[in-house]
Design an enzyme around this catalytic site. Structure first.
Site, PDB file in Angstrom:
ATOM      1  N   GLY A 276      -0.134  -1.097   6.313  1.00  0.00           N
ATOM      2  CA  GLY A 276      -0.059  -1.654   4.965  1.00  0.00           C
ATOM      3  C   GLY A 276      -0.749  -0.796   3.934  1.00  0.00           C
ATOM      4  N   VAL A 277      -1.795  -1.355   3.293  1.00  0.00           N
ATOM      5  CA  VAL A 277      -2.408  -0.695   2.137  1.00  0.00           C
ATOM      6  C   VAL A 277      -3.923  -0.597   2.318  1.00  0.00           C
ATOM      7  CG1 VAL A 277      -0.604  -1.582   0.613  1.00  0.00           C
ATOM      8  CG2 VAL A 277      -2.759  -2.857   0.842  1.00  0.00           C
TER       9      VAL A 277
ATOM     10  N   TYR B 211      -8.636   8.174   5.170  1.00  0.00           N
ATOM     11  CA  TYR B 211      -9.954   7.691   5.586  1.00  0.00           C
ATOM     12  C   TYR B 211     -10.015   6.184   5.414  1.00  0.00           C
ATOM     13  CZ  TYR B 211     -14.846   6.343   5.002  1.00  0.00           C
ATOM     14  OH  TYR B 211     -16.059   5.697   5.101  1.00  0.00           O
ATOM     15  N   HIS B 212     -10.664   5.511   6.350  1.00  0.00           N
ATOM     16  CA  HIS B 212     -10.988   4.101   6.194  1.00  0.00           C
ATOM     17  C   HIS B 212     -12.476   3.936   6.449  1.00  0.00           C
ATOM     18  CE1 HIS B 212      -6.846   2.999   5.878  1.00  0.00           C
ATOM     19  NE2 HIS B 212      -6.548   3.292   7.120  1.00  0.00           N
TER      20      HIS B 212
ATOM     21  N   GLY C 123       0.568   3.109   4.082  1.00  0.00           N
ATOM     22  CA  GLY C 123       1.270   3.690   5.215  1.00  0.00           C
ATOM     23  C   GLY C 123       1.869   2.566   6.029  1.00  0.00           C
TER      24      GLY C 123
ATOM     25  N   GLY D 120       3.592   5.886   9.030  1.00  0.00           N
ATOM     26  CA  GLY D 120       4.014   7.050   8.274  1.00  0.00           C
ATOM     27  C   GLY D 120       2.855   7.625   7.472  1.00  0.00           C
ATOM     28  N   GLY D 121       3.018   8.840   6.993  1.00  0.00           N
ATOM     29  CA  GLY D 121       1.993   9.451   6.159  1.00  0.00           C
ATOM     30  C   GLY D 121       1.185  10.503   6.889  1.00  0.00           C
ATOM     31  N   GLN D 122       0.110  10.934   6.230  1.00  0.00           N
ATOM     32  CA  GLN D 122      -0.696  12.026   6.753  1.00  0.00           C
ATOM     33  C   GLN D 122      -2.108  11.525   7.071  1.00  0.00           C
ATOM     34  OE1 GLN D 122       0.178  15.850   4.771  1.00  0.00           O
ATOM     35  NE2 GLN D 122       1.725  14.784   3.580  1.00  0.00           N
TER      36      GLN D 122
ATOM     37  N   CYS E  70      -3.990  12.540   2.492  1.00  0.00           N
ATOM     38  CA  CYS E  70      -2.529  12.519   2.366  1.00  0.00           C
ATOM     39  C   CYS E  70      -1.940  13.899   2.108  1.00  0.00           C
ATOM     40  CB  CYS E  70      -2.097  11.536   1.266  1.00  0.00           C
ATOM     41  SG  CYS E  70      -2.597   9.842   1.610  1.00  0.00           S
TER      42      CYS E  70
END
Length: 222
Positions: free
Chosen positions: A169-170, A91-92, A158, A86-88, A187
């Site tokens: 997860g986070v 960045y990672h 997400g 879920g979510g938009q 987001c």
């Protein structure tokens, strides 16, 4: 796919009741992480493996959740992955601790909203261990810090849930290159920025963050 040291699943083995923690010291390619999560969560749902939390970093990437707006991808300077969480857009990258939680909600509490709130509280409790006040904001996903009249996002989350087993997860900003966030509208929120522990003047190692994440996770999830 790179071998990340998880070993082969024994489908005849009894289910572990204790959560397994895995920490990757080197950045993990996003497709490899998705493959590991898919395999592990299928095994959890099938009763052949126990729950797991995986702490890692990714090479610089952008990921798009199920609600992502293509207009929020400003500059695709890094690989972009469409994902089932879920979510938009988010960045990672190096300096950001990602925590993938693979939990069996059917055995815990089959309540998606409660699970998301627990993930938020996990981040809030973790930040508190570094004397940072992380806060929720109505209508906004993630955890925020107030800086005078300004507020910035310090952590994102997400999730995806399949057969009542959680994926994704986070992500907590420890010391990433914050300029990398400028390639997207994080987001979908244009009015506020992003920050990190380092930008707040808190210089900690990733091992310190991992210890805090483990400690606060046990407090929230048992």
């Amino acid at each position: 796919m790179t071998d990340y040291g998880f070993g082969k699943l024994n489908l005849d083995a009894p289910v572990k009741t204790q959560i397994e923690w895995k920490i990757s010291d080197q950045p993990v390619a996003y497709p490899d992480a998705l493959a590991v999560m898919a395999t592990r969560t299928a095994a959890i749902a099938g009763g052949s493996a126990g729950e797991m939390v995986w702490l890692l970093e990714h090479p610089p990437i952008y990921t798009a959740g199920t609600s992502a707006n293509d207009d929020d991808l400003i500059d695709a300077r890094f690989p972009v992955y469409r994902t089932g969480r879920g979510g938009q857009f988010t960045y990672h990258g190096p300096g950001q601790r990602v925590g993938y939680a693979m939990l069996d909600l059917k055995q815990r509490k089959p309540d998606v909203r409660a699970y998301v709130q627990d993930l938020e509280q996990w981040l809030i409790e973790t930040l508190a261990l570094f004397n940072v006040k992380g806060e929720r904001r109505a209508g906004r996903v993630g955890i925020w810090v107030q800086r005078g009249e300004k507020e910035d996002k310090i952590a994102a989350l997400g999730v995806r849930i399949k057969r009542w087993v959680t994926l994704h997860g986070v992500a907590l900003n420890v010391d990433p290159d914050l300029t990398h966030f400028s390639g997207i509208v994080p987001c979908g929120i244009k009015a506020h920025g992003v920050t990190s522990l380092a930008e707040l003047g808190i210089i900690v190692s990733m091992a310190d963050v991992d210890l805090a994440l483990k400690q606060s996770f046990k407090k929230i999830f048992g």
